[in-house]
Design a protein around this motif. Structure first.
Motif, PDB file in Angstrom:
ATOM      1  N   LEU A  93      62.344 -51.324 -14.512  1.00 48.90           N
ATOM      2  CA  LEU A  93      61.329 -51.702 -14.826  1.00 48.90           C
ATOM      3  C   LEU A  93      60.189 -50.063 -14.570  1.00 48.90           C
ATOM      4  N   GLN A  94      60.565 -48.854 -14.026  1.00 47.27           N
ATOM      5  CA  GLN A  94      60.352 -48.161 -13.978  1.00 47.27           C
ATOM      6  C   GLN A  94      60.848 -47.077 -15.313  1.00 47.27           C
ATOM      7  N   VAL A  95      61.351 -46.839 -16.255  1.00 40.99           N
ATOM      8  CA  VAL A  95      61.934 -46.562 -17.294  1.00 40.99           C
ATOM      9  C   VAL A  95      60.714 -48.036 -18.523  1.00 40.99           C
ATOM     10  N   LEU A  96      60.963 -48.556 -17.755  1.00 39.24           N
ATOM     11  CA  LEU A  96      59.788 -49.979 -18.860  1.00 39.24           C
ATOM     12  C   LEU A  96      58.922 -49.328 -18.884  1.00 39.24           C
ATOM     13  N   GLU A  97      57.664 -49.268 -18.272  1.00 44.24           N
ATOM     14  CA  GLU A  97      56.799 -48.671 -17.389  1.00 44.24           C
ATOM     15  C   GLU A  97      56.161 -48.112 -17.580  1.00 44.24           C
ATOM     16  N   ASN A  98      57.367 -46.178 -17.566  1.00 48.62           N
ATOM     17  CA  ASN A  98      56.786 -44.893 -17.927  1.00 48.62           C
ATOM     18  C   ASN A  98      56.311 -44.870 -19.410  1.00 48.62           C
ATOM     19  N   SER A  99      57.373 -45.617 -19.805  1.00 46.93           N
ATOM     20  CA  SER A  99      57.618 -45.717 -21.848  1.00 46.93           C
ATOM     21  C   SER A  99      55.507 -46.357 -22.332  1.00 46.93           C
ATOM     22  N   VAL A 100      55.577 -47.219 -21.502  1.00 51.36           N
ATOM     23  CA  VAL A 100      53.975 -47.842 -21.874  1.00 51.36           C
ATOM     24  C   VAL A 100      53.173 -46.796 -21.468  1.00 51.36           C
ATOM     25  N   LEU A 101      52.746 -46.025 -20.675  1.00 52.12           N
ATOM     26  CA  LEU A 101      52.288 -44.705 -20.392  1.00 52.12           C
ATOM     27  C   LEU A 101      52.672 -43.563 -21.392  1.00 52.12           C
ATOM     28  N   ASP A 102      53.632 -43.339 -21.213  1.00 54.63           N
ATOM     29  CA  ASP A 102      54.159 -42.180 -22.977  1.00 54.63           C
ATOM     30  C   ASP A 102      53.474 -42.950 -24.340  1.00 54.63           C
ATOM     31  N   CYS A 103      53.811 -44.076 -24.736  1.00 49.75           N
ATOM     32  CA  CYS A 103      52.936 -44.168 -25.718  1.00 49.75           C
ATOM     33  C   CYS A 103      51.434 -44.224 -25.453  1.00 49.75           C
ATOM     34  N   LYS A 104      51.055 -45.187 -24.273  1.00 49.18           N
ATOM     35  CA  LYS A 104      49.625 -44.758 -24.128  1.00 49.18           C
ATOM     36  C   LYS A 104      49.147 -43.529 -24.263  1.00 49.18           C
ATOM     37  N   ASN A 105      49.935 -42.243 -23.914  1.00 52.97           N
ATOM     38  CA  ASN A 105      49.114 -41.526 -23.956  1.00 52.97           C
ATOM     39  C   ASN A 105      49.450 -40.954 -25.408  1.00 52.97           C
ATOM     40  N   VAL A 106      50.097 -41.110 -26.253  1.00 52.46           N
ATOM     41  CA  VAL A 106      50.628 -40.763 -27.749  1.00 52.46           C
ATOM     42  C   VAL A 106      49.234 -40.844 -28.500  1.00 52.46           C
ATOM     43  N   THR A 107      49.605 -42.281 -28.587  1.00 52.34           N
ATOM     44  CA  THR A 107      48.635 -43.513 -29.264  1.00 52.34           C
ATOM     45  C   THR A 107      47.269 -42.805 -29.975  1.00 52.34           C
ATOM     46  N   LYS A 108      46.171 -42.722 -30.617  1.00 53.94           N
ATOM     47  CA  LYS A 108      45.014 -42.956 -31.102  1.00 53.94           C
ATOM     48  C   LYS A 108      44.620 -43.945 -31.495  1.00 53.94           C
ATOM     49  N   ASN A 109      45.720 -44.823 -32.070  1.00 55.97           N
ATOM     50  CA  ASN A 109      45.583 -45.955 -32.613  1.00 55.97           C
ATOM     51  C   ASN A 109      44.768 -47.040 -31.721  1.00 55.97           C
ATOM     52  N   PRO A 110      43.535 -48.202 -31.923  1.00 54.39           N
ATOM     53  CA  PRO A 110      43.129 -48.406 -31.306  1.00 54.39           C
ATOM     54  C   PRO A 110      44.065 -50.017 -30.538  1.00 54.39           C
ATOM     55  N   THR A 111      44.615 -50.706 -32.160  1.00 55.76           N
ATOM     56  CA  THR A 111      45.367 -51.452 -31.763  1.00 55.76           C
ATOM     57  C   THR A 111      47.056 -51.299 -31.286  1.00 55.76           C
ATOM     58  N   LYS A 121      47.005 -49.277 -28.834  1.00 55.51           N
ATOM     59  CA  LYS A 121      45.875 -49.880 -27.131  1.00 55.51           C
ATOM     60  C   LYS A 121      46.296 -50.837 -26.860  1.00 55.51           C
ATOM     61  N   ARG A 122      45.735 -52.017 -27.294  1.00 53.84           N
ATOM     62  CA  ARG A 122      45.827 -53.210 -27.032  1.00 53.84           C
ATOM     63  C   ARG A 122      46.700 -53.666 -26.521  1.00 53.84           C
ATOM     64  N   LYS A 123      47.982 -53.324 -27.643  1.00 55.33           N
ATOM     65  CA  LYS A 123      48.827 -53.809 -27.802  1.00 55.33           C
ATOM     66  C   LYS A 123      50.181 -53.865 -26.102  1.00 55.33           C
ATOM     67  N   LEU A 124      49.830 -52.305 -26.164  1.00 57.34           N
ATOM     68  CA  LEU A 124      50.741 -51.814 -24.888  1.00 57.34           C
ATOM     69  C   LEU A 124      49.426 -52.063 -23.368  1.00 57.34           C
ATOM     70  N   GLU A 125      48.720 -52.580 -23.882  1.00 58.28           N
ATOM     71  CA  GLU A 125      48.226 -53.245 -22.608  1.00 58.28           C
ATOM     72  C   GLU A 125      48.610 -54.158 -21.859  1.00 58.28           C
ATOM     73  N   GLU A 126      48.467 -55.286 -23.401  1.00 54.97           N
ATOM     74  CA  GLU A 126      49.243 -56.583 -23.174  1.00 54.97           C
ATOM     75  C   GLU A 126      50.964 -56.513 -22.785  1.00 54.97           C
ATOM     76  N   VAL A 127      51.726 -55.037 -22.956  1.00 50.57           N
ATOM     77  CA  VAL A 127      52.619 -54.846 -22.893  1.00 50.57           C
ATOM     78  C   VAL A 127      53.103 -54.920 -21.221  1.00 50.57           C
ATOM     79  N   THR A 128      52.204 -53.955 -20.813  1.00 49.20           N
ATOM     80  CA  THR A 128      51.778 -54.121 -19.423  1.00 49.20           C
ATOM     81  C   THR A 128      51.956 -55.680 -18.353  1.00 49.20           C
ATOM     82  N   GLY A 129      51.199 -57.114 -19.244  1.00 46.04           N
ATOM     83  CA  GLY A 129      51.518 -57.745 -18.671  1.00 46.04           C
ATOM     84  C   GLY A 129      52.298 -58.876 -19.260  1.00 46.04           C
TER      85      GLY A 129
END
Length: 127
Positions: free
Chosen positions: A23-41, A43-51
């Motif tokens: 779970l920690q790896v999955l959550e860290n990967s989401v955070l990593d992607c959120k920090n790298v991407t500038k694409n709003p789509t 970012k929205r998909k990553l919010e859905e992934v968090t859910g």
């Protein structure tokens, strides 16, 4: 049959689920992607992934994930931790083809989105 990943007595609630490295790896990967991407789509998909990861946590907490699924998720997390997105996608596909979809439908599509976005952000050619 659903198998517990940890012994938790007879309560049916797994108290150790929150300390799961997968779970920690999955959550860290989401955070990593959120920090790298500038694409709003993305970012929205990553919010859905968090859910979806929250849904996985709930299923783990109530021991509603079979041991073979947990093993596949651990393989995915191991590959993801090494930034090996092709291998993680391979394990994802293997899991999707071998499990009862109703068991994983709450979270597995979100993991695939995470893997795809991670591969895009890290310029990985995937199949």
């Amino acid at each position: 049959a659903v198998v517990s990943t940890q012994s938790s007595g007879s309560s049916g609630i797994n108290a150790e689920y929150g300390h799961n490295p997968m779970l920690q790896v999955l959550e860290n990967s989401v955070l990593d992607c959120k920090n790298v991407t500038k694409n709003p789509t993305q970012k929205r998909k990553l919010e859905e992934v968090t859910g979806k990861i929250e849904a996985l946590k709930d299923r783990l907490r109530y021991e509603q994930v079979s041991q073979p699924v947990v093993e596949h998720l651990n393989y995915i997390a191991g590959a993801l931790n090494s930034k090996d997105y092709n291998q993680a996608l391979y394990y994802h596909t293997s899991l999707a083809q071998s499990c009862n979809f109703s068991e994983v439908s709450a979270f597995l599509p979100g993991i695939k989105v995470l893997l795809q976005i991670g591969a895009q952000l890290h310029n990985v050619q995937h199949y």
